[in-house]
Design an enzyme around this catalytic site. Structure first.
Site, PDB file in Angstrom:
ATOM      1  N   GLU A  62      46.916  50.938  21.149  1.00  0.00           N
ATOM      2  CA  GLU A  62      46.941  52.383  21.358  1.00  0.00           C
ATOM      3  C   GLU A  62      48.121  52.756  22.255  1.00  0.00           C
ATOM      4  OE1 GLU A  62      42.998  53.371  22.868  1.00  0.00           O
ATOM      5  OE2 GLU A  62      42.251  51.545  21.946  1.00  0.00           O
ATOM      6  N   HIS A  90      45.035  56.573  19.318  1.00  0.00           N
ATOM      7  CA  HIS A  90      44.091  55.452  19.476  1.00  0.00           C
ATOM      8  C   HIS A  90      43.968  54.713  18.139  1.00  0.00           C
ATOM      9  CE1 HIS A  90      40.243  53.454  20.038  1.00  0.00           C
ATOM     10  NE2 HIS A  90      39.899  54.131  21.113  1.00  0.00           N
TER      11      HIS A  90
HETATM   12  C1  BG6 Z   1      39.207  52.114  23.819  1.00  0.00           C
HETATM   13  C2  BG6 Z   1      38.659  51.940  25.206  1.00  0.00           C
HETATM   14  O1  BG6 Z   1      40.387  52.848  23.902  1.00  0.00           O
HETATM   15  O2  BG6 Z   1      38.274  52.867  23.033  1.00  0.00           O
HETATM   16  C3  BG6 Z   1      37.304  51.248  25.125  1.00  0.00           C
HETATM   17  O3  BG6 Z   1      39.577  51.187  25.987  1.00  0.00           O
HETATM   18  C4  BG6 Z   1      36.370  52.028  24.215  1.00  0.00           C
HETATM   19  O4  BG6 Z   1      36.765  51.136  26.428  1.00  0.00           O
HETATM   20  C5  BG6 Z   1      37.040  52.216  22.859  1.00  0.00           C
HETATM   21  O5  BG6 Z   1      35.160  51.316  24.070  1.00  0.00           O
HETATM   22  C6  BG6 Z   1      36.220  53.021  21.857  1.00  0.00           C
HETATM   23  O6  BG6 Z   1      35.883  54.242  22.390  1.00  0.00           O
HETATM   24  P1  BG6 Z   1      34.966  55.247  21.597  1.00  0.00           P
HETATM   25  O7  BG6 Z   1      34.710  56.398  22.546  1.00  0.00           O
HETATM   26  O8  BG6 Z   1      35.730  55.684  20.383  1.00  0.00           O
HETATM   27  O9  BG6 Z   1      33.722  54.494  21.228  1.00  0.00           O
END
Ligand code: BG6
Length: 301
Positions: free
Chosen positions: A273, A170
């Site tokens: 990602e 991510h």
């Molecule tokens: C992204 C998602 O991968 O991660 C989003 O598609 C999400 O929907 C974002 O808001 C951040 O996620 P997190 O859990 O790290 O706040």
């Protein structure tokens, strides 16, 4: 001997790889070689920075990131596993799986022939993780830190039945100004628009940003390029074993509601990602393994 001293004795590489106490007391691996510098937190095997020699930082880490045991860190390269986004049937389970907030162990370090540094981590399974994932499996993340950054997330099915996983690297990339970048490589791909009732749409042209964006692009195999005229560079994202690509920026209003994005931090980041999500989850037969591999490099624009 302290835990850090043990790690340094067993896995440290003189003048190249050391273990130390980072922000919030979290143990980190610091890597510096002739090609690049990088930092990785042992919690989540979470890469926090990677800067090739003579380049600006490639990875974005929020100025207001929290560093606390058991909390996810805003920025860097969170590892999402064994599901992406909310859990399909247990909404109370953590978003993006559970491995980004637990300690991992170092399993190997070495210097490679080209001067890059190799470090591998293994996720530690416990009774607590068995609650979320009662399957026999192993998860490793191998990193090669050099002029390119290569990551290999390996899932081994050590049980007697097939398992199905979603996963993601991510990555938060650093950009000069989100309003002026373009992401190429997804032209013509179908995507799920998470901000429009999961409607399925088709991308035309490069992805540009002028509002909150949260999309799962499906069946994506080619390289993505982040063209950044402000930094006069292009980040190339190559991948294998990843069929989907998620593109995310929270934009101003959502970022202000988040505690850890930093003031105007959303302007300087984009998440591209490499994932296996939604229609693209992966089934791994008993005894088999799956690799999600990415390779990042910086090119002049
Ligand atoms: C992204 C998602 O991968 O991660 C989003 O598609 C999400 O929907 C974002 O808001 C951040 O996620 P997190 O859990 O790290 O706040």
């Amino acid at each position: 001997m302290t835990e850090l001293a043990v790690l340094n004795e067993r896995f440290g590489i003189q003048d190249q790889l050391t273990f130390s106490e980072g922000s919030g007391g979290l143990a980190v691996v610091e890597i510096a070689n002739s090609l690049a510098v990088a930092t990785v937190a042992l919690q989540g095997a979470h890469l926090l920075s990677w800067t090739p020699h003579d380049e600006q930082p490639v990875i974005w880490l929020s100025r207001d990131a929290g560093f606390e045991a058991g909390q996810s860190i805003r920025g860097g390269v969170p590892v999402c596993w064994p599901w992406f986004g909310p859990h399909a049937t247990h909404p109370s389970y953590p978003a993006h799986g559970f491995v980004r907030t637990i300690p991992w162990q170092v399993s190997d370090t070495k210097t490679l022939d080209d001067g890059a540094t190799f470090v591998a981590f293994r996720m530690i399974q416990t009774d607590a993780t068995d609650v979320f994932w009662p399957h026999r499996s192993e998860l490793e993340l191998a990193m090669k830190v050099g002029a390119t950054l290569d990551l290999d997330l390996i899932t081994r099915n050590t049980g007697a039945e097939a398992i199905t996983i979603g996963d993601a690297l991510h990555t938060y990339f650093a950009v000069r100004d989100i309003r002026h970048i373009a992401v190429e490589g997804l032209e013509g791909c179908r995507y799920i628009d998470k901000l429009d009732s999961d409607k399925r749409k088709q991308q035309s042209g490069p992805v540009m940003f002028n509002a909150e964006t949260d999309r799962i692009y499906l069946d994506t195999a080619t390289d993505c390029l982040i063209n950044d005229p402000g930094l006069q560079r292009r980040i190339r994202i190559g991948k294998r074993g990843s069929r989907s690509t998620v593109v995310w920026n929270p934009w101003r209003v959502k970022a202000e509601r988040m505690a850890d994005m930093g003031k105007n931090g959303y302007l300087n980041m984009v998440c591209v990602e490499s994932t296996n999500a939604a229609d693209d989850v992966v089934t791994i037969a008993a005894g088999d393994e799956h690799h999600l591999r990415v390779s990042y490099q910086v090119e002049p624009l």
